[in-house]
Design a protein around this motif. Structure first.
Motif, PDB file in Angstrom:
ATOM      1  N   ALA A  79      75.264  57.162 135.783  1.00  0.00           N
ATOM      2  CA  ALA A  79      73.920  56.587 135.696  1.00  0.00           C
ATOM      3  C   ALA A  79      73.160  56.704 137.019  1.00  0.00           C
ATOM      4  O   ALA A  79      71.929  56.750 137.024  1.00  0.00           O
ATOM      5  CB  ALA A  79      73.994  55.133 135.249  1.00  0.00           C
TER       6      ALA A  79
ATOM      7  N   GLU B 197      73.583  56.073 126.120  1.00  0.00           N
ATOM      8  CA  GLU B 197      72.670  55.216 125.351  1.00  0.00           C
ATOM      9  C   GLU B 197      73.423  54.063 124.680  1.00  0.00           C
ATOM     10  O   GLU B 197      72.910  52.945 124.609  1.00  0.00           O
ATOM     11  CB  GLU B 197      71.919  56.041 124.311  1.00  0.00           C
ATOM     12  CG  GLU B 197      70.906  56.983 124.951  1.00  0.00           C
ATOM     13  CD  GLU B 197      70.346  58.030 123.998  1.00  0.00           C
ATOM     14  OE1 GLU B 197      70.839  58.139 122.839  1.00  0.00           O
ATOM     15  OE2 GLU B 197      69.427  58.755 124.412  1.00  0.00           O
TER      16      GLU B 197
ATOM     17  N   GLU C  27      74.234  51.543 127.374  1.00  0.00           N
ATOM     18  CA  GLU C  27      73.006  50.882 127.821  1.00  0.00           C
ATOM     19  C   GLU C  27      72.526  49.814 126.843  1.00  0.00           C
ATOM     20  O   GLU C  27      71.661  49.012 127.184  1.00  0.00           O
ATOM     21  CB  GLU C  27      71.915  51.920 128.068  1.00  0.00           C
ATOM     22  CG  GLU C  27      72.211  52.750 129.307  1.00  0.00           C
ATOM     23  CD  GLU C  27      71.373  53.996 129.435  1.00  0.00           C
ATOM     24  OE1 GLU C  27      70.615  54.344 128.494  1.00  0.00           O
ATOM     25  OE2 GLU C  27      71.499  54.661 130.482  1.00  0.00           O
TER      26      GLU C  27
ATOM     27  N   ARG D 205      72.249  46.451 130.906  1.00  0.00           N
ATOM     28  CA  ARG D 205      70.781  46.464 131.058  1.00  0.00           C
ATOM     29  C   ARG D 205      70.348  45.614 132.243  1.00  0.00           C
ATOM     30  O   ARG D 205      69.493  46.021 133.037  1.00  0.00           O
ATOM     31  CB  ARG D 205      70.108  45.975 129.772  1.00  0.00           C
ATOM     32  CG  ARG D 205      70.164  46.977 128.643  1.00  0.00           C
ATOM     33  CD  ARG D 205      69.222  46.620 127.499  1.00  0.00           C
ATOM     34  NE  ARG D 205      69.291  45.242 127.074  1.00  0.00           N
ATOM     35  CZ  ARG D 205      70.087  44.777 126.092  1.00  0.00           C
ATOM     36  NH1 ARG D 205      70.878  45.597 125.441  1.00  0.00           N
ATOM     37  NH2 ARG D 205      70.063  43.508 125.761  1.00  0.00           N
TER      38      ARG D 205
ATOM     39  N   MET E  67      71.432  47.380 135.530  1.00  0.00           N
ATOM     40  CA  MET E  67      70.610  48.561 135.820  1.00  0.00           C
ATOM     41  C   MET E  67      69.187  48.167 136.223  1.00  0.00           C
ATOM     42  O   MET E  67      68.581  48.839 137.058  1.00  0.00           O
ATOM     43  CB  MET E  67      70.596  49.510 134.623  1.00  0.00           C
ATOM     44  CG  MET E  67      71.948  50.183 134.371  1.00  0.00           C
ATOM     45  SD  MET E  67      72.660  51.010 135.818  1.00  0.00           S
ATOM     46  CE  MET E  67      71.555  52.398 135.994  1.00  0.00           C
TER      47      MET E  67
END
Length: 90
Positions: A45, A65, A68, A74, A77
């Motif tokens: 990532a 995906e 995530e 989430r 990040m």
């Protein structure tokens, strides 16, 4: 020249991961998430900072995906992006 070498190494690594994902939904060639997925995701990532395009590795893109979607990922990040933005990276 060095950037070309680095991108070639990244492409080789992503192809290996893409191949691993032939045998399962996750890195451990399983249908269940493991710590290996989180650790590997964390490293891959980071390439998003360089706007790396994952389209040549559709299984890697799908795998990322899926990871995530996890709320903890989430949140993490979003914090990571905040730090990067504060440092002025494009």
């Amino acid at each position: 020249e060095r950037e070309t070498e680095i991108r070639a190494d990244i492409a080789k690594t992503l192809q290996s991961i893409n191949d691993m994902l032939d045998n399962g939904k996750y890195i451990g060639r399983t249908q269940e998430l493991s710590i290996a997925d989180i650790a590997c995701y964390n490293e891959i990532a980071q390439m998003k900072i360089a706007s790396f395009n994952y389209s040549d590795w559709p299984k890697v893109k799908f795998w990322m995906e899926e990871i995530e979607k996890l709320e903890a990922v989430r949140v993490t990040m979003a914090g990571f992006k905040e730090v990067i933005d504060s440092l002025g990276f494009p």
